[in-house]
Scaffold this active site. Structure first.
Site, PDB file in Angstrom:
ATOM      1  N   ASP A  38     -12.465 -14.319  -7.321  1.00 57.66           N
ATOM      2  CA  ASP A  38     -12.215 -12.812  -7.771  1.00 57.66           C
ATOM      3  C   ASP A  38     -12.692 -12.849  -9.502  1.00 57.66           C
ATOM      4  O   ASP A  38     -13.986 -12.739  -9.534  1.00 57.66           O
ATOM      5  CB  ASP A  38     -10.649 -12.457  -7.775  1.00 57.66           C
ATOM      6  CG  ASP A  38     -10.224 -11.170  -8.062  1.00 57.66           C
ATOM      7  OD1 ASP A  38     -11.149 -10.240  -8.539  1.00 57.66           O
ATOM      8  OD2 ASP A  38      -8.803 -10.860  -8.474  1.00 57.66           O
ATOM      9  N   LYS A  54     -15.911 -11.229  -5.219  1.00 59.95           N
ATOM     10  CA  LYS A  54     -15.712  -9.870  -5.826  1.00 59.95           C
ATOM     11  C   LYS A  54     -16.803 -10.030  -7.030  1.00 59.95           C
ATOM     12  O   LYS A  54     -16.184 -10.391  -8.166  1.00 59.95           O
ATOM     13  CB  LYS A  54     -14.430  -9.482  -6.212  1.00 59.95           C
ATOM     14  CG  LYS A  54     -13.531  -9.430  -5.077  1.00 59.95           C
ATOM     15  CD  LYS A  54     -11.927  -8.762  -5.622  1.00 59.95           C
ATOM     16  CE  LYS A  54     -11.153  -8.644  -4.392  1.00 59.95           C
ATOM     17  NZ  LYS A  54      -9.765  -8.359  -4.863  1.00 59.95           N
ATOM     18  N   PHE A  79      -8.520  -4.935  -3.307  1.00 59.77           N
ATOM     19  CA  PHE A  79      -7.570  -5.849  -2.530  1.00 59.77           C
ATOM     20  C   PHE A  79      -7.738  -6.001  -1.065  1.00 59.77           C
ATOM     21  O   PHE A  79      -7.698  -5.200  -0.336  1.00 59.77           O
ATOM     22  CB  PHE A  79      -6.276  -5.570  -2.922  1.00 59.77           C
ATOM     23  CG  PHE A  79      -5.180  -6.826  -2.643  1.00 59.77           C
ATOM     24  CD1 PHE A  79      -4.823  -7.862  -3.484  1.00 59.77           C
ATOM     25  CD2 PHE A  79      -4.499  -6.737  -1.365  1.00 59.77           C
ATOM     26  CE1 PHE A  79      -4.042  -8.876  -3.356  1.00 59.77           C
ATOM     27  CE2 PHE A  79      -3.569  -7.862  -1.406  1.00 59.77           C
ATOM     28  CZ  PHE A  79      -3.434  -8.764  -1.988  1.00 59.77           C
ATOM     29  N   VAL A  80      -7.789  -7.195  -0.625  1.00 60.75           N
ATOM     30  CA  VAL A  80      -8.041  -7.371   0.773  1.00 60.75           C
ATOM     31  C   VAL A  80      -6.892  -8.297   1.300  1.00 60.75           C
ATOM     32  O   VAL A  80      -6.418  -9.307   0.489  1.00 60.75           O
ATOM     33  CB  VAL A  80      -9.451  -7.995   1.268  1.00 60.75           C
ATOM     34  CG1 VAL A  80     -10.464  -6.829   0.819  1.00 60.75           C
ATOM     35  CG2 VAL A  80      -9.841  -9.251   0.265  1.00 60.75           C
TER      36      VAL A  80
HETATM   37  P1  5GP Z   1      -9.771 -15.656  -9.641  1.00 59.99           P
HETATM   38  O1  5GP Z   1      -9.297 -14.363 -10.230  1.00 59.99           O
HETATM   39  O2  5GP Z   1      -8.995 -16.828 -10.456  1.00 59.99           O
HETATM   40  O3  5GP Z   1     -11.004 -16.008  -9.146  1.00 59.99           O
HETATM   41  O4  5GP Z   1      -8.738 -15.488  -8.104  1.00 59.99           O
HETATM   42  C1  5GP Z   1      -7.595 -15.968  -8.006  1.00 59.99           C
HETATM   43  C2  5GP Z   1      -6.631 -15.928  -6.708  1.00 59.99           C
HETATM   44  O5  5GP Z   1      -6.269 -14.545  -6.523  1.00 59.99           O
HETATM   45  C3  5GP Z   1      -7.409 -16.072  -5.413  1.00 59.99           C
HETATM   46  O6  5GP Z   1      -7.601 -17.491  -5.104  1.00 59.99           O
HETATM   47  C4  5GP Z   1      -6.652 -15.203  -4.527  1.00 59.99           C
HETATM   48  O7  5GP Z   1      -5.541 -16.247  -4.171  1.00 59.99           O
HETATM   49  C5  5GP Z   1      -6.317 -14.105  -5.271  1.00 59.99           C
HETATM   50  N1  5GP Z   1      -6.909 -13.101  -4.853  1.00 59.99           N
HETATM   51  C6  5GP Z   1      -7.756 -12.372  -5.899  1.00 59.99           C
HETATM   52  N2  5GP Z   1      -8.274 -11.238  -5.018  1.00 59.99           N
HETATM   53  C7  5GP Z   1      -7.521 -11.157  -3.761  1.00 59.99           C
HETATM   54  C8  5GP Z   1      -7.394 -10.185  -2.639  1.00 59.99           C
HETATM   55  O8  5GP Z   1      -8.229  -9.202  -2.851  1.00 59.99           O
HETATM   56  N3  5GP Z   1      -6.537 -10.197  -1.829  1.00 59.99           N
HETATM   57  C9  5GP Z   1      -5.729 -11.573  -1.564  1.00 59.99           C
HETATM   58  N4  5GP Z   1      -4.922 -11.711  -0.885  1.00 59.99           N
HETATM   59  N5  5GP Z   1      -5.711 -12.322  -2.767  1.00 59.99           N
HETATM   60  C10 5GP Z   1      -6.727 -12.247  -3.730  1.00 59.99           C
END
Ligand code: 5GP
Ligand code: MG
Length: 172
Positions: A101, A129, A150-151
Site C-alpha cells: 500500500d 496500490k 480497501f480490498v
Molecule cells: P503498507 O502501507 O505498509 O504498504 O501496507 C501495510 C499493510 O496494510 C499491508 O501489509 C496490509 O496488511 C494492510 N493493507 C493495506 N491495504 C489494504 C487493503 O486494501 N486491504 C487489507 N485487508 N489490508 C490492507
C-alpha cells in the site's frame, strides 16, 4: 461484512491466471538457483501457497510475522521478524507480500534482510496500490496494480473476517 459493503473485484480465475504468470517468470528467472521465499503472514498465506504450488524449480519457503513496536530509543517504530530462522547469507531471497500500500512496512523491514547479506533480494506482491505509494520500493513481481480502495478476500481481512474468500472484493 461487519458494518461495510464490498463488491466483487477480482475473480478466482483472474487471480489464478495472474499467479500462474508470476510463477512462470520466477521459474524462468530462478532456474538452478534454489530461491528462498519468505511469506509475510497473515495476509500472504493463500497467495504464497498457490504461488509455491506452481513452482517447478527447487525452492524453499518460510513464514514470518512482522511485529511493529516503538523503539526504546528515539528511533521511533522498529519492525522485527518473528520466525525468521533460516540464514539468508548468499541466498536468493524473494519476499512474498499480499499487498503493498504505502510501502512503509517493507521499507522498514527490507534493511533487516539486506543486513544478512543475501545474494539477491526481490519482492513478489499479489496486489500493489501504486497510487498510495509513500515509500518507493522496487517491486519485482506484481500480480495486479489496483486503485487506492480497501480490498478483502484471498487472505486479506477486514477486522479479522474475509480471509477465506476465493475472490477479492473492493469496498463500495
Ligand atoms: P503498507 O502501507 O505498509 O504498504 O501496507 C501495510 C499493510 O496494510 C499491508 O501489509 C496490509 O496488511 C494492510 N493493507 C493495506 N491495504 C489494504 C487493503 O486494501 N486491504 C487489507 N485487508 N489490508 C490492507
Ligand atoms: Mg501484508
Amino acid at each position: 461484512m461487519h458494518d461495510k459493503s464490498f463488491e466483487p473485484y477480482l475473480t478466482a480465475v483472474q487471480i489464478d491466471q495472474a499467479i500462474q504468470k508470476l510463477a512462470d517468470q520466477i521459474n524462468n528467472d530462478y532456474s538452478g538457483k534454489r530461491p528462498l521465499f519468505i511469506s509475510v503472514l497473515n495476509g500472504s498465506f493463500m497467495f504464497a501457497s498457490d504461488l509455491f504450488k506452481k513452482l517447478t524449480i527447487e525452492s524453499e519457503i518460510c513464514f514470518i510475522k512482522l511485529a511493529s513496536y516503538k523503539g526504546t530509543k528515539s528511533t521511533g517504530h522498529v519492525i522485527t521478524a518473528i520466525g525468521l530462522d533460516i540464514d539468508l547469507i548468499h541466498r536468493h531471497v524473494i519476499v512474498i507480500e499480499d499487498i503493498v500500500d504505502t510501502g512503509k512496512t517493507l521499507h522498514r523491514f527490507l534493511p533487516k534482510l539486506f543486513h544478512q547479506q543475501p545474494h539477491s533480494l526481490k519482492i513478489a506482491t499479489l496486489l500493489h496500490k501504486s497510487e498510495a505509494t509513500e515509500y518507493p520500493l522496487k517491486l519485482d513481481y506484481i500480480g495486479f496494480d489496483i486503485p487506492n480502495k480497501f480490498v478483502v478476500g484471498y487472505g486479506l481481512d477486514y477486522d479479522g473476517l474475509g480471509r477465506n474468500l476465493k475472490e477479492i472484493y473492493q469496498l463500495v
